[in-house]
Design a protein around this motif. Structure first.
Motif, PDB file in Angstrom:
ATOM      1  N   TYR A  64       8.899 -68.632  50.021  1.00 21.62           N
ATOM      2  CA  TYR A  64       8.327 -69.982  49.960  1.00 21.62           C
ATOM      3  C   TYR A  64       7.336 -70.178  51.105  1.00 21.62           C
ATOM      4  O   TYR A  64       6.240 -70.735  50.919  1.00 21.62           O
ATOM      5  CB  TYR A  64       9.446 -71.018  50.028  1.00 21.62           C
ATOM      6  CG  TYR A  64       9.085 -72.373  49.442  1.00 21.62           C
ATOM      7  CD1 TYR A  64       7.773 -72.698  49.111  1.00 21.62           C
ATOM      8  CD2 TYR A  64      10.060 -73.321  49.211  1.00 21.62           C
ATOM      9  CE1 TYR A  64       7.442 -73.934  48.563  1.00 21.62           C
ATOM     10  CE2 TYR A  64       9.742 -74.564  48.659  1.00 21.62           C
ATOM     11  CZ  TYR A  64       8.441 -74.857  48.351  1.00 21.62           C
ATOM     12  OH  TYR A  64       8.117 -76.082  47.813  1.00 21.62           O
ATOM     13  N   ALA A  65       7.691 -69.693  52.294  1.00 23.76           N
ATOM     14  CA  ALA A  65       6.775 -69.808  53.439  1.00 23.76           C
ATOM     15  C   ALA A  65       5.487 -69.038  53.182  1.00 23.76           C
ATOM     16  O   ALA A  65       4.379 -69.522  53.484  1.00 23.76           O
ATOM     17  CB  ALA A  65       7.469 -69.299  54.701  1.00 23.76           C
ATOM     18  N   ASN A  66       5.598 -67.843  52.622  1.00 28.00           N
ATOM     19  CA  ASN A  66       4.401 -67.045  52.327  1.00 28.00           C
ATOM     20  C   ASN A  66       3.521 -67.720  51.278  1.00 28.00           C
ATOM     21  O   ASN A  66       2.282 -67.666  51.359  1.00 28.00           O
ATOM     22  CB  ASN A  66       4.809 -65.655  51.847  1.00 28.00           C
ATOM     23  CG  ASN A  66       5.464 -64.835  52.938  1.00 28.00           C
ATOM     24  OD1 ASN A  66       5.214 -65.071  54.126  1.00 28.00           O
ATOM     25  ND2 ASN A  66       6.299 -63.883  52.556  1.00 28.00           N
ATOM     26  N   SER A  67       4.151 -68.351  50.276  1.00 26.41           N
ATOM     27  CA  SER A  67       3.356 -69.018  49.241  1.00 26.41           C
ATOM     28  C   SER A  67       2.615 -70.216  49.819  1.00 26.41           C
ATOM     29  O   SER A  67       1.475 -70.502  49.420  1.00 26.41           O
ATOM     30  CB  SER A  67       4.252 -69.453  48.085  1.00 26.41           C
ATOM     31  OG  SER A  67       5.036 -70.579  48.438  1.00 26.41           O
ATOM     32  N   ILE A  68       3.240 -70.917  50.760  1.00 30.19           N
ATOM     33  CA  ILE A  68       2.565 -72.051  51.401  1.00 30.19           C
ATOM     34  C   ILE A  68       1.365 -71.558  52.202  1.00 30.19           C
ATOM     35  O   ILE A  68       0.268 -72.142  52.152  1.00 30.19           O
ATOM     36  CB  ILE A  68       3.556 -72.833  52.278  1.00 30.19           C
ATOM     37  CG1 ILE A  68       4.608 -73.528  51.402  1.00 30.19           C
ATOM     38  CG2 ILE A  68       2.824 -73.870  53.135  1.00 30.19           C
ATOM     39  CD1 ILE A  68       5.719 -74.209  52.193  1.00 30.19           C
ATOM     40  N   GLU A  88       9.567 -69.042  40.756  1.00 32.08           N
ATOM     41  CA  GLU A  88      10.811 -68.756  41.466  1.00 32.08           C
ATOM     42  C   GLU A  88      12.028 -69.080  40.614  1.00 32.08           C
ATOM     43  O   GLU A  88      13.056 -68.380  40.689  1.00 32.08           O
ATOM     44  CB  GLU A  88      10.858 -69.555  42.777  1.00 32.08           C
ATOM     45  CG  GLU A  88      11.852 -69.042  43.796  1.00 32.08           C
ATOM     46  CD  GLU A  88      11.485 -67.686  44.358  1.00 32.08           C
ATOM     47  OE1 GLU A  88      12.350 -67.059  44.995  1.00 32.08           O
ATOM     48  OE2 GLU A  88      10.335 -67.237  44.167  1.00 32.08           O
ATOM     49  N   LEU A  89      11.940 -70.121  39.800  1.00 31.78           N
ATOM     50  CA  LEU A  89      13.057 -70.452  38.909  1.00 31.78           C
ATOM     51  C   LEU A  89      13.323 -69.317  37.937  1.00 31.78           C
ATOM     52  O   LEU A  89      14.481 -68.955  37.681  1.00 31.78           O
ATOM     53  CB  LEU A  89      12.751 -71.744  38.150  1.00 31.78           C
ATOM     54  CG  LEU A  89      13.777 -72.177  37.094  1.00 31.78           C
ATOM     55  CD1 LEU A  89      15.146 -72.391  37.732  1.00 31.78           C
ATOM     56  CD2 LEU A  89      13.332 -73.447  36.385  1.00 31.78           C
ATOM     57  N   ASP A 138      24.224 -72.018  42.878  1.00 33.27           N
ATOM     58  CA  ASP A 138      23.635 -73.219  43.465  1.00 33.27           C
ATOM     59  C   ASP A 138      22.120 -73.075  43.652  1.00 33.27           C
ATOM     60  O   ASP A 138      21.392 -74.070  43.608  1.00 33.27           O
ATOM     61  CB  ASP A 138      24.310 -73.532  44.806  1.00 33.27           C
ATOM     62  CG  ASP A 138      25.634 -74.261  44.610  1.00 33.27           C
ATOM     63  OD1 ASP A 138      26.103 -74.313  43.466  1.00 33.27           O
ATOM     64  OD2 ASP A 138      26.199 -74.772  45.593  1.00 33.27           O
ATOM     65  N   LEU A 139      21.649 -71.855  43.884  1.00 34.80           N
ATOM     66  CA  LEU A 139      20.198 -71.646  43.901  1.00 34.80           C
ATOM     67  C   LEU A 139      19.588 -71.958  42.534  1.00 34.80           C
ATOM     68  O   LEU A 139      18.491 -72.538  42.442  1.00 34.80           O
ATOM     69  CB  LEU A 139      19.872 -70.197  44.287  1.00 34.80           C
ATOM     70  CG  LEU A 139      19.784 -69.885  45.775  1.00 34.80           C
ATOM     71  CD1 LEU A 139      19.666 -68.379  45.992  1.00 34.80           C
ATOM     72  CD2 LEU A 139      18.607 -70.605  46.424  1.00 34.80           C
ATOM     73  N   PRO A 155       0.083 -73.541  44.805  1.00 36.25           N
ATOM     74  CA  PRO A 155       0.647 -74.867  44.539  1.00 36.25           C
ATOM     75  C   PRO A 155       2.174 -74.800  44.419  1.00 36.25           C
ATOM     76  O   PRO A 155       2.722 -73.818  43.897  1.00 36.25           O
ATOM     77  CB  PRO A 155       0.001 -75.288  43.217  1.00 36.25           C
ATOM     78  CG  PRO A 155      -1.254 -74.479  43.140  1.00 36.25           C
ATOM     79  CD  PRO A 155      -0.946 -73.169  43.811  1.00 36.25           C
ATOM     80  N   ASP A 156       2.834 -75.847  44.888  1.00 37.61           N
ATOM     81  CA  ASP A 156       4.298 -75.855  44.893  1.00 37.61           C
ATOM     82  C   ASP A 156       4.874 -75.731  43.490  1.00 37.61           C
ATOM     83  O   ASP A 156       5.872 -75.027  43.281  1.00 37.61           O
ATOM     84  CB  ASP A 156       4.809 -77.133  45.561  1.00 37.61           C
ATOM     85  CG  ASP A 156       4.618 -77.110  47.065  1.00 37.61           C
ATOM     86  OD1 ASP A 156       4.487 -76.009  47.619  1.00 37.61           O
ATOM     87  OD2 ASP A 156       4.597 -78.187  47.683  1.00 37.61           O
ATOM     88  N   ASP A 157       4.288 -76.434  42.523  1.00 40.48           N
ATOM     89  CA  ASP A 157       4.863 -76.386  41.178  1.00 40.48           C
ATOM     90  C   ASP A 157       4.736 -74.993  40.570  1.00 40.48           C
ATOM     91  O   ASP A 157       5.659 -74.523  39.878  1.00 40.48           O
ATOM     92  CB  ASP A 157       4.213 -77.435  40.278  1.00 40.48           C
ATOM     93  CG  ASP A 157       2.698 -77.315  40.252  1.00 40.48           C
ATOM     94  OD1 ASP A 157       2.141 -76.582  41.095  1.00 40.48           O
ATOM     95  OD2 ASP A 157       2.065 -77.949  39.379  1.00 40.48           O
ATOM     96  N   ASP A 158       3.650 -74.277  40.847  1.00 37.56           N
ATOM     97  CA  ASP A 158       3.517 -72.903  40.349  1.00 37.56           C
ATOM     98  C   ASP A 158       4.545 -71.988  40.994  1.00 37.56           C
ATOM     99  O   ASP A 158       5.177 -71.165  40.313  1.00 37.56           O
ATOM    100  CB  ASP A 158       2.110 -72.367  40.629  1.00 37.56           C
ATOM    101  CG  ASP A 158       1.052 -73.057  39.783  1.00 37.56           C
ATOM    102  OD1 ASP A 158       1.427 -73.736  38.805  1.00 37.56           O
ATOM    103  OD2 ASP A 158      -0.152 -72.935  40.109  1.00 37.56           O
TER     104      ASP A 158
END
Length: 532
Positions: free
Chosen positions: A116-120, A133-134, A42-43, A125-128
């Motif tokens: 995700y929190a660390n990247s923010i 992550e994908l 599911d991830l 950028p979210d898309d990067d």
């Protein structure tokens, strides 16, 4: 009425129902096991969806909002919790992600939320981040799947070895009863039942935990594939008939082998159709990864609608999906509702992966994303799962090819030995009776020779035939049910695969149980002493 009883029980038990804590603990444990089992897959679905919608240049709040609405993905429920913290409690997205991660029990998801929190916080950028992550999630999923296959291979061999050992114990108990004819054998027989049940539950549980989660069919009730529709209609009739016939035959005392064989033959059409549907779904999934990339490339390259793009897709290279593509293309050309046409396409293929990835593709395109990029993202994720499924199927074929002959050999040894012991018991009893009569006639009622012979052959006398026949049939039923579940767990697929293995194993059990007495009586004879 039941509410009043519950209230009284709570009052008498300090505000709690009896065993309420234990039931809640078991429920939480079950939810945790099921959630952890589905998490990696599911991830992959969730990050594929997020990567697809980022091609539409959506903002961070939109990414979280759209993702939180996908409740069919287990990790999306945690994204929904983050969204509630941000929208309702004034948290920042980084704070919300960390707060949810602290309460998350799955290590993979917890690590993802913290990253995700660390990247923010780092301003990535979210898309990067989502694209990177994908790729990571695909690697994690591949590694988890391959580890599961290796564990399943080892535990499958261990299960067969343990079940053979349990069957050997049951055989030893049967031989001991035949030799010594003890008075109280119920305790020994019950111990044998307990051993086989315990080993079966332990082995099946370990294999279930090890097997990678790979649902095949979408489970939609409104629309399904042709084979699934046939099975759903047939099972409403066949299953009650099998249960009723088996119960009637048991009550009138028909040979157990006939009951096993009849149950296997009645379930065989369901099993064959289910196996065909499972093979068709696998082939359609293989074609779909190519189809979705081609559809996205045509739509993005030529800037045309989905209906027009379907005319441009090379359907000859997609033999298993071609009729379904032609069907949806015809509906779109007639001006029918596009959403309904694609729902019918998804339903008629019967595939779980097509159901997931087709919805991802359509939702992302509807948001204004690039069809070309979306097709590549969804096609690559699905191809990853298709290739891993092929690797699993290679191991599954070996296990299934081993399981059915092993089952036949296991019950064959058990039944043939029982018939041999039964034949020996009857023969020895006849010989003893003959010597007793002869000795009594020669000595006028005082039998020294007959008594000596009776002492010598007493080891095979008083064999409890009825009790041991029930014991044998019960053991055969346990082994058949356990191996049916083992085959379904290892092979995967929908519940229809239960019918496939039930038909094979029940028919095998029935044939062995029927032919064993015939073969034993033909080849295993004890010489008589008539005329001595």
């Amino acid at each position: 009425m039941f509410e009043d009883v519950a209230d009284r029980l709570r009052e008498a038990n300090q505000g709690k129902l009896p065993f309420e804590d234990q039931v809640e603990y078991l429920s939480d444990l079950r939810s945790s096991v099921l959630e952890n089992k589905k998490m990696e897959q599911d991830l992959l679905f969730m990050y594929t969806y997020m990567a697809a919608i980022t091609t539409a240049a959506v903002t961070r709040p939109e990414i979280f909002e759209y993702t939180s609405e996908r409740f069919e993905y287990v990790p999306s429920r945690y994204i929904a919790k983050v969204q509630r913290l941000v929208a309702g409690w004034g948290y920042s997205y980084a704070e919300g992600l960390r707060a949810v991660a602290e309460r998350c029990r799955n290590k993979t998801l917890q690590s993802m939320l913290n990253r995700y929190a660390n990247s923010i916080d780092s301003g990535v950028p979210d898309d990067d981040f989502i694209t990177t992550e994908l790729s990571s999630i695909r690697s994690i999923y591949r590694n988890t799947f391959e580890q599961g296959i290796e564990l399943l291979k080892k535990w499958g061999d261990a299960y067969i070895a343990m079940l053979l050992s349990a069957a050997l114990v049951a055989i030893i108990i049967m031989i001991s009863v035949a030799i010594y004819a003890p008075g109280g054998i119920d305790q020994a027989l019950n111990a044998s039942y307990t051993l086989i049940i315990g080993i079966s539950i332990f082995g099946l549980g370990i294999m279930y935990r090890a097997v990678p989660d790979d649902p095949r069919t979408h489970g939609l009730t409104a629309i399904c594939s042709r084979e699934q529709g046939i099975i759903r209609r047939m099972e409403r009739l066949v299953l009650p008939i099998v249960a009723a016939i088996a119960l009637i035959l048991i009550l009138i005392g028909v040979n157990a082998g006939v009951i096993f064989l009849l149950a296997g033959l009645l379930l065989m059409p369901l099993g064959i159709i289910g196996y065909i549907d499972d093979a068709n779904v696998i082939n359609r999934d293989t074609d779909f990864s190519t189809f979705i990339r081609s559809l996205g490339s045509v739509m993005g390259g030529k800037g045309i609608t989905t209906g027009d793009a379907l005319q441009e897709v090379d359907k000859k290279s997609l033999p298993y999906l071609e009729p379904f593509i032609d069907s949806v293309s015809s509906k779109l050309n007639l001006g029918l509702d596009e959403a309904a046409s694609w729902r019918k396409f998804i339903g008629e293929t019967g595939s779980y992966l097509i159901y997931k990835y087709m919805n991802i593709f359509r939702d992302a395109v509807a948001l204004g994303g690039s069809p070309d990029e979306i097709g590549k993202i969804t096609g690559s994720s699905m191809l990853e799962q298709v290739l891993l499924r092929r690797k699993r199927d290679m191991m599954v074929k070996g296990f299934v090819v081993l399981l059915v002959p092993m089952h036949g050999a296991m019950i064959g040894i058990f039944v043939f030995l029982f018939e041999i012991l039964l034949t020996m018991s009857h023969a020895v009893t006849d010989v003893m009776d003959h010597f007793a009569e002869t000795s009594a006639a020669l000595s006028g009622g005082s039998s020294t020779i007959g008594g000596g012979m009776g002492m010598a052959l007493n080891i095979f006398v008083d064999f409890p035939e009825d009790t041991m026949r029930t014991y044998v049939v019960t053991i055969l039923l346990m082994l058949t049910i356990a191996n049916m579940f083992a085959g379904r767990i290892v092979m995967g697929g929908d519940r229809y695969i239960y019918y496939f293995f039930a038909s094979l194993l029940c028919a095998t059990t029935g044939i062995v149980y029927i032919v064993a007495p015939i073969i034993v009586s033909a080849f295993f004879t004890i010489p008589t002493f008539a005329g001595v």
